[in-house]
Scaffold this active site. Structure first.
Site, PDB file in Angstrom:
ATOM      1  N   CYS A  19     -81.059 -53.781  34.928  1.00  0.00           N
ATOM      2  CA  CYS A  19     -81.344 -53.570  33.502  1.00  0.00           C
ATOM      3  C   CYS A  19     -82.252 -54.650  32.919  1.00  0.00           C
ATOM      4  CB  CYS A  19     -80.049 -53.494  32.710  1.00  0.00           C
ATOM      5  SG  CYS A  19     -79.030 -52.126  33.272  1.00  0.00           S
ATOM      6  N   HIS A  71     -81.595 -54.446  25.326  1.00  0.00           N
ATOM      7  CA  HIS A  71     -81.250 -53.464  26.362  1.00  0.00           C
ATOM      8  C   HIS A  71     -80.183 -52.526  25.803  1.00  0.00           C
ATOM      9  CE1 HIS A  71     -80.154 -51.525  29.985  1.00  0.00           C
ATOM     10  NE2 HIS A  71     -79.008 -52.143  30.112  1.00  0.00           N
ATOM     11  N   ASN A  76     -78.264 -45.304  28.820  1.00  0.00           N
ATOM     12  CA  ASN A  76     -78.790 -46.494  29.495  1.00  0.00           C
ATOM     13  C   ASN A  76     -79.740 -46.041  30.611  1.00  0.00           C
ATOM     14  OD1 ASN A  76     -79.239 -48.799  30.979  1.00  0.00           O
ATOM     15  ND2 ASN A  76     -77.098 -49.435  31.050  1.00  0.00           N
TER      16      ASN A  76
END
Ligand code: UT7
Length: 329
Positions: free
Chosen positions: A114, A254, A284
């Site tokens: 990520c 994020h 995500n």
């Protein structure tokens, strides 16, 4: 000669058409819209039914080059951040260059889960700052649906597919990447991992039977580290650069969990109106989240705006980038 900085001069995203909403997911695994929304903030995510990560990235790159009226042959370097490469090798960056016709570019893939986009943005900016290259593409792309276990409700509800790409060019006005702090702690690798398929556990019938080619996450542990480290590193880059909360125009966090985003914004002293959020529609997308945020908010960004990009992910990896936006759209 004036000092060169690496500025983002164009941004483009791509998400697949198929929308997988919480209601449909609740028919696949034992979950509910209420649980997913209250624990994560996600309402729906996009799924790429056919094709690979390179296909999403290729569309994003083609649209960006069209928009900027740039010939693919002008691109010097392509860095592709992904944990879902088309193949273990060759690099997805090589595939994208071939599909787009970027025949003068070289490139490589970068694995930082990520945090992939901030790692790639920081490394890509070095090639611009040295004066070596004029046009660098930084891609964040993941087809998370290719490594998700749709029998595991603790992971399959969180992730989605998507791609984003930023064009980096030299700037002489001092705009673009100002600073970055990047961190890693491999001791965290067991908490968020795709256990099989690499040289540690090559594919066998047994690894497939045991579902070891899918993402495994100890959510609570990852949450604990994420919420602390993402907030800390975001505050740290502000302190290091003498930035107050008034100086910061945007937090670009994020998109893993709305609760982690809120904690980060609070630690930085920022109001909700300064925080980019699109987790509700994409979930995500791992390396895709930050460029997809910049793409969604591009029309609201003004030349000279101060942005802090922050991420935390598998590895563990985390960090933040202090950026001055370089154009009005
Ligand atoms: O982007 C890379 C980094 N990743 C992250 O930052 C993710 C960090 N972690 C998280 O965001 C959260 O930990 C999750 C969203 C993954 C999970 O939320 P949580 O509040 O930590 O839930 P939990 O894992 O503690 O589970 C609470 C309960 C459990 O049931 P019991 O044991 O209390 O009966 C789970 O079995 O919720 C259950 N549960 C679910 N229930 C309905 C777990 N997943 C689901 C689900 N639907 N999808």
């Amino acid at each position: 000669m004036k000092k060169l900085t690496a500025a983002i001069t164009g941004i483009q995203g791509y998400v697949p058409d198929y929308v997988l909403n919480n209601e449909e997911l609740s028919r696949i695994v034992d979950t509910s819209d209420e649980w997913i929304t209250s624990r994560t903030g996600i309402k729906e995510r996009r799924i790429l039914k056919d094709g690979a990560s390179s296909d999403m990235a290729t569309i994003a790159v083609q649209k960006l080059l069209e928009k900027k009226n740039i010939d693919p042959l002008e691109i010097d370097l392509v860095i592709c951040a992904t944990v879902t490469p088309d193949y273990t090798f060759p690099a997805t960056s090589n595939v994208i260059c071939d599909k787009v016709g970027m025949k003068n570019a070289w490139g490589y893939d970068l694995i930082a889960a990520c945090s992939g986009f901030i790692y790639a943005l920081s490394t890509g900016s070095q090639f611009i700052e040295t004066g070596k290259y004029k046009k660098v593409l930084v891609i964040g792309v993941d087809k998370m649906s290719s490594i998700l276990d749709y029998e595991d409700r603790t992971t399959c509800v969180i992730f989605g597919d998507g791609a984003g790409v930023a064009l980096l060019e030299p700037n002489e006005e001092g705009l673009g990447v100002q600073d970055f702090i990047l961190r890693a702690d491999g001791a965290g690798r067991h908490y968020l991992i795709q256990p099989a398929g690499g040289s540690s556990q090559p594919a066998t019938h047994q690894t497939v039977d045991e579902r070891l080619h899918f993402v495994k996450q100890e959510g609570k542990q990852v949450f604990k580290f994420a919420v602390t480290n993402m907030a800390e590193v975001s505050a740290e880059i502000m302190e290091k650069n003498n930035l107050t909360s008034e100086d910061v125009d945007w937090l670009v966090p994020h998109q893993a969990n709305l609760r982690i985003i809120d904690a980060t914004a609070e630690r930085m002293g920022l109001g909700k109106e300064k925080v980019m959020i699109n987790i509700q529609k994409y979930g995500n997308t791992t390396a895709g989240t930050l460029p997809l945020c910049l793409w969604d908010y591009e029309s609201q960004l003004k030349k000279g705006d101060t942005l802090i990009l922050s991420a935390f992910g598998g590895g563990f990896t985390w960090g933040s980038v202090y950026l001055k936006w370089a154009y009005n759209s």
